[in-house]
Enzyme design. Structure first.
Site, PDB file in Angstrom:
ATOM      1  N   HIS A 173       0.856  -1.028  -0.139  1.00  0.00           N
ATOM      2  CA  HIS A 173      -0.174  -0.039   0.015  1.00  0.00           C
ATOM      3  C   HIS A 173       0.917   1.359  -0.072  1.00  0.00           C
ATOM      4  CE1 HIS A 173      -4.169  -1.485   0.403  1.00  0.00           C
ATOM      5  NE2 HIS A 173      -3.634  -2.389   1.209  1.00  0.00           N
ATOM      6  N   LYS A 220      -9.851  13.141   4.035  1.00  0.00           N
ATOM      7  CA  LYS A 220      -9.075  12.111   4.128  1.00  0.00           C
ATOM      8  C   LYS A 220      -8.056  12.446   5.215  1.00  0.00           C
ATOM      9  CE  LYS A 220      -8.256  12.747  -0.231  1.00  0.00           C
ATOM     10  NZ  LYS A 220      -8.197  11.593  -0.894  1.00  0.00           N
ATOM     11  N   ARG A 221      -7.336  11.195   5.515  1.00  0.00           N
ATOM     12  CA  ARG A 221      -6.342  11.614   6.789  1.00  0.00           C
ATOM     13  C   ARG A 221      -5.454  12.726   6.208  1.00  0.00           C
ATOM     14  NH1 ARG A 221      -1.587   8.697   6.412  1.00  0.00           N
ATOM     15  NH2 ARG A 221      -2.236   7.324   4.958  1.00  0.00           N
ATOM     16  N   LYS A 278      -0.952  14.230   1.141  1.00  0.00           N
ATOM     17  CA  LYS A 278      -1.994  14.384   0.525  1.00  0.00           C
ATOM     18  C   LYS A 278      -2.183  15.868   0.205  1.00  0.00           C
ATOM     19  CE  LYS A 278      -3.803  10.248   2.794  1.00  0.00           C
ATOM     20  NZ  LYS A 278      -4.243   9.181   1.681  1.00  0.00           N
ATOM     21  N   THR A 313      -9.534   5.179  -2.231  1.00  0.00           N
ATOM     22  CA  THR A 313     -10.604   4.769  -2.341  1.00  0.00           C
ATOM     23  C   THR A 313     -11.821   5.834  -2.202  1.00  0.00           C
ATOM     24  OG1 THR A 313     -10.796   4.055  -0.122  1.00  0.00           O
ATOM     25  CG2 THR A 313      -9.897   2.449  -1.769  1.00  0.00           C
ATOM     26  N   LYS A 373     -15.402   6.591  -4.300  1.00  0.00           N
ATOM     27  CA  LYS A 373     -16.825   6.733  -3.780  1.00  0.00           C
ATOM     28  C   LYS A 373     -17.270   8.181  -4.302  1.00  0.00           C
ATOM     29  CE  LYS A 373     -14.917   4.574   0.186  1.00  0.00           C
ATOM     30  NZ  LYS A 373     -14.186   4.920   1.334  1.00  0.00           N
TER      31      LYS A 373
END
Length: 1040
Positions: A435, A770-771, A776, A882, A886
């Site tokens: 991952h 998100k985290r 990110k 992911t 969605k």
């Protein structure tokens, strides 16, 4: 006994006798399997009676359940639990009365939730047991998915949705004076995960059950989860998660299913020649089972979670009575704390030990359970060579790596197999999902720590490492010693550890030392060069001192008869031993980002200075700053590279998006890929369309079903493509926009309740959830918002309205408690929000909202209401993602880089329906090199934004360190490692295109429809079919 006559089909007497560790899930059997749901109950409840009658009522005439209340209590007669609203209402009342967790006087919402969930669980248990029985009977090959995280979310609505009982339960609760929505809101999210890793695992379980694959999940039952997030004036505050405060109605404690787990101790060879791991600390892992129902199927699989404890005998009663209360409870506390929290802080040695205990507990208990099931199904004729034909173990990232040495240990030490037999079985059984694409984030553990905690496993890992060395030599020969050393350095499991003497002798030109690697000749002619501590691993280290004496190797990688002597070494040597923290997978929250590149070495004598690797090789980890004095260079710590062990010990390695899998092959594990190309695969992630569109977005789901003409798309998502032909249909577009607005109105109310901010449903909802992590790039998003705000402030009201589309910019996500920079970003976002949202000149033209304690339930509200979603990670750093899937599935348009699954989403939905910006993955190394060489010239708009922040526009907090991370050319904590400044101009220009598109609502709606139509590939059903076919070799098994 309870006051009831409670019957289920073919309930056997032994259901009420003591069970052993291989008992059925709940010992209710069924011989009638011609209906979807098997629960049949006859319950006549009288408080004045104390008896239990167990009957086989399968042949009794069916009666309609009646809801009768007498002065004596409830009289409920259910010979056929038909699951109509009246039956369900009676079942709920039964549980409120006879499975009580609350006072009986009032039927309030918490009590209503538990009673409702227990009623649903009745239906699940019977299907659950039927599934289990059928797998036992057929003795099918079964997959076991091991993951440190399962981010389930709430279970009630998902369960009744999969059982097709949503309307029936809604009506039943209405009869009881409650609404299904209010009852469902009483359920806390199960705190068993944090981010995409856990959400993916939960989607996989849903798909496995839905498409009838025989599989179980294994995880840990975290009492306190990660943490609850509060947002204060100081930013993020962490408080203890309380999801198990009142228990969970879904789980069933299996007190008869437990396994011993050992830590510490020593390894000895018995007089019989066998290896024994003795002494140390012993705990017990106890199973808690959670049913996972499939959609429109009888199949209900199991998620088994382990909780840790010790027997009551380990309570020191003598010490307690002597007043030493804490000492008396030491054993209990040490065992129970293993499952207290997800990802406990690992800055300390104690934290590292606790994390390693967690990982080993998951692996050991799960494998013991799997092996017990295999032996039982073999019915006394155990053929171990068939184990891989009946069992597939999938390791979700590197956390379950210890499955490999643990399976070896069980097979050799407990089952009496030879090394070759055990190794063959292990390699054919285990597979690994990677991952992360960043080598410094691949998990490593201190060899010394693991030697203390798991001495037998270290012996096995050393033997695996030696086996690997032989394979590398066999592949590349010994004629080119430089090439061989390079391969060993990259591929070995043990880092900075000498090769065994027997292998060193195989070199064509055996080296007395690593002296050939010296950057300068040793000046002293009478100095004797002895073998270095690690010839293979130290090849990249240059010795700067000509008078440094090289210490001889003191350890061979051969299996030790007993490592007990080594256990006396302390983990924190005061002289020179250092330890690096294990890197968390998928860039899991750590104190610092790329800079986890710079872990602190625990040496009290001399701290080794570290700096990020040269920017032209940004993924090569850390290199030492050169020293100009004559002090000896500290020895690098001996480490175990868990990802390398996964690749070596498994038969398959897969990435989770096409671009990620290519990077895995070409960069992260390139040497392994060249040697074993057949091992490497891609399995692009997916999400379950049941939870992530059918249940969370019923308005849009009904529209899709209406226009496609069938609801089959929920199971066959390729049918979503039929929406393409209606994308320009005005009637569909009107309905589509109405559904979106309805979802937006829910968010207006939700955000007002949670944050106090009022937002307009007419604005574009722009979401990044998100985290919180630097890669990110929430920082890029908020700096873009700051730029937007600054430009607005420079304009007149008329100009602002003409130039900008109204936006509500929504953030959500948790920063790990010790990840300082991520917490600064949260603080910055909330400060910007406070300023912008209270600026009367701006009004509804721009709002910024940070949603506290983002979780699955919040996502189920936000995603259907979102219109633009940001997936803007530095290219090449996000494995897949992911949430992007969605959002796309729900008709939200993405703005993003070509990273992770964004690449495939853009291909599927069409380039014109995706807002693309930023550098591409193949450019990143060159851009970092350019930065290191001082050639990067920042865009004036970027400099303008930083100065605006520094000028105090958002309060008095000092943001110098946050802004400073974006400046400079080299060094830890600066140099803009994640290329925020480089991508900033492209990002804000792309945002202008977003505004332009949104102004044309017909065009925007068309784009939205085409995103949903193009999302079919990203169903986890497709992903699971690929795992089952290509890695696990399992087949669907539908119950008769």
């Amino acid at each position: 006994m309870a006051t009831s006559r409670f019957s289920a089909p073919s309930i056997r007497a032994e259901a009420f006798s003591p069970c052993n560790s291989i008992s059925r899930l709940v010992d209710f059997g069924s011989r009638q399997r011609n209906s979807k749901f098997f629960l049949i109950r006859t319950s006549t409840l009288r408080r004045v009676k104390r008896s239990l009658t167990v009957k086989n009522i399968s042949s009794e005439p069916k009666q309609r359940l009646k809801d009768l209340t007498t002065e004596e209590g409830y009289a409920i007669d259910v010979s056929s639990f038909t699951l109509d609203p009246a039956s369900i209402a009676s079942s709920i009342k039964y549980h409120a009365e006879f499975t009580p967790l609350f006072s009986r006087e009032r039927f309030e919402l918490p009590k209503a939730f538990f009673a409702t969930a227990q009623s649903v669980r009745d239906a699940l248990i019977v299907n659950w047991n039927a599934t289990y029985d059928y797998y036992e009977k057929m003795n099918v090959k079964q997959a076991y998915y091991l993951s440190m995280e399962f981010l389930q979310g709430r279970a009630l609505l998902n369960a009744i949705g999969n059982l097709e009982l949503t309307d029936a339960y809604g009506e039943a609760l209405s009869k009881l004076g409650c609404s299904l929505e209010n009852v469902a809101c009483q359920e806390p999210d199960a705190a068993l995960g944090n981010g995409g890793l856990g959400r993916l695992a939960s989607c996989f379980l849903d798909s496995l059950a839905t498409i009838n694959y025989p599989a179980w999940g294994y995880g840990l039952r975290y009492k306190y989860g990660l943490f609850k997030q509060r947002i204060t004036k100081d930013g993020q505050e962490e408080v203890t998660e309380d999801w198990l405060e009142m228990g969970s109605p879904w789980e069933i404690a299996r007190n008869d299913v437990s396994y011993p787990v050992k830590f510490y101790g020593k390894v000895v060879k018995g007089s019989d020649g066998k290896i024994y791991w003795i002494g140390g600390e012993d705990i017990k892992a106890v199973a808690y089972d959670v049913p996972i129902p499939g959609y429109k199927t009888k199949t209900t699989i199991n998620l088994r979670l382990w909780s840790t404890k010790v027997p009551s005998a380990d309570f020191d009663l003598y010490a307690f009575n002597a007043g030493e209360h804490t000492k008396a409870c030491d054993a209990q506390v040490n065992a129970e704390k293993i499952c207290y929290t997800l990802y406990p802080g690992d800055e300390s040695v104690e934290g590292k030990v606790l994390r390693l205990k967690q990982q080993y507990t998951l692996c050991s208990a799960s494998l013991q359970d799997i092996i017990a099931r295999f032996e039982r199904r073999s019915e006394g004729n155990v053929k171990w060579e068939e184990f891989p034909e009946k069992v597939a173990v999938q390791m979700n990232d590197t956390h379950p790596t210890l499955c490999i040495p643990e399976l070896m240990r069980i097979l050799m030490d407990l089952k009496g197999m030879s090394w070759n037999e055990a190794w063959d079985i292990t390699q054919r059984t285990v597979a690994y999902t990677n991952h992360t694409v960043v080598p410094e984030a691949l998990e490593k553990w201190s060899l010394e720590l693991m030697q203390k905690l798991l001495p037998r496993h270290v012996e096995i890992i050393e033997m695996i490492d030696e086996e690997l060395i032989h394979q590398i030599i066999s592949e590349y020969g010994t004629s080119d010693s430089d090439l061989l050393e390079k391969k060993l350095n990259a591929m070995r499991i043990l880092e900075n550890v000498d090769v065994p003497a027997s292998i060193a002798d195989l070199f064509v030109k055996p080296r007395e030392s690593a002296a050939a690697e010296l950057s300068e000749e040793l000046a002293s002619s009478d100095e004797e060069l002895e073998p270095r501590e690690s010839p293979a691993a130290e090849l990249s280290e240059e010795l700067e001192s000509s008078d440094e004496e090289l210490e001889p190797a003191d350890e061979e990688l051969e299996p030790r008869e007993s490592p007990a002597a080594e256990l006396s070494e302390e983990l924190e040597s005061s002289d020179e031993e250092q330890e690096l923290e294990p890197a968390d997978e998928e860039l899991e929250p750590r104190e610092s980002p790329a800079a986890e590149l710079s872990e602190e070495l625990e040496s009290s004598d001399e701290e080794q200075e570290l700096e990020p690797a040269d920017e032209d090789e940004p993924k090569e980890g850390l290199q030492k700053k050169r020293k100009v004095d004559s002090k000896p260079i500290p020895k690098p710590p001996k480490m175990i590279r868990m990802a390398n062990l996964c690749v070596v010990g498994g038969h398959a390695v897969n990435g989770v998006a096409e671009i990620h899998s290519e990077i895995v092959k070409e960069e992260v594990f390139n040497d392994f890929y060249k040697m074993w190309p057949e091992k490497f695969q891609n399995k692009t992630n997916g999400v379950t369309p049941r939870r992530w569109i059918r249940f969370c977005n019923p308005d849009l789901s009904n529209i899709i079903t209406k226009w496609i003409g069938t609801e089959d798309w929920v199971l066959q998502t390729e049918k979503l493509a039929e929406l393409r032909k209606f994308a320009d249909n005005e009637d569909l577009q009107i309905e589509w926009r109405a559904a979106k607005r309805s979802n937006k109105m829910k968010i207006v109310s939700f955000l007002k309740e949670k944050t106090g901010y009022s937002i307009s449903p007419d604005a574009m909802f722009d979401v990044q959830v998100k985290r919180i992590h630097e890669y990110k790039r929430q920082l890029l998003n908020i700096l873009g918002i700051v730029y937007r705000y600054k430009k607005m402030k420079e304009m007149s009201a008329v100009e602002r309205k003409a130039e900008f589309v109204p936006r509500v910019c929504i953030f959500g996500g948790k920063a790990f408690a010790t990840y300082v920079q991520a917490k600064r970003i949260v603080k910055f976002i909330t400060d910007v929000a406070s300023t912008v949202n209270h600026d009367p000149e701006i009004g509804d033209l721009l709002k910024v909202v940070f949603v506290p304690d983002y979780n699955v339930t919040v996502a189920e509200l936000l995603i259907p209401a979102s219109e633009l979603s940001q997936h803007i990670s530095t290219a090449g750093m996000e494995a897949s993602g992911t949430s992007n899937m969605k959002f796309t599935m729900n008709g939200c348009i993405l703005i993003g880089t070509l990273d992770g699954a964004n690449v495939e989403i853009r291909e599927e939905v069409g380039n014109e329906n995706f807002f693309l910006f930023g550098a591409q993955a193949q450019e990143i190394a060159g851009l970092r090199k350019e930065r290191a060489e001082g050639k990067f010239v920042p865009d004036p708009r970027f400099e303008e934004v930083k100065e605006f922040v520094r000028g105090g526009a958002f309060g008095t907090y000092n943001y110098d360190e946050l802004m400073g991370s974006l400046e400079g050319n080299k060094g830890f904590g600066c140099a803009d490692y994640f290329l925020v400044g480089k991508d900033f101009p492209s990002y804000i220009e792309c945002q202008e295109k977003v505004d332009e598109a949104y102004r044309d609502q017909q065009r925007w709606t068309r784009m939205s429809i085409l995103n949903t139509a193009g999302s079919s590939k990203f169903s986890s059903d497709r992903t699971i079919h690929e795992y089952a076919r290509d890695i696990w070799n399992i087949k669907p098994v539908a119950l008769p």
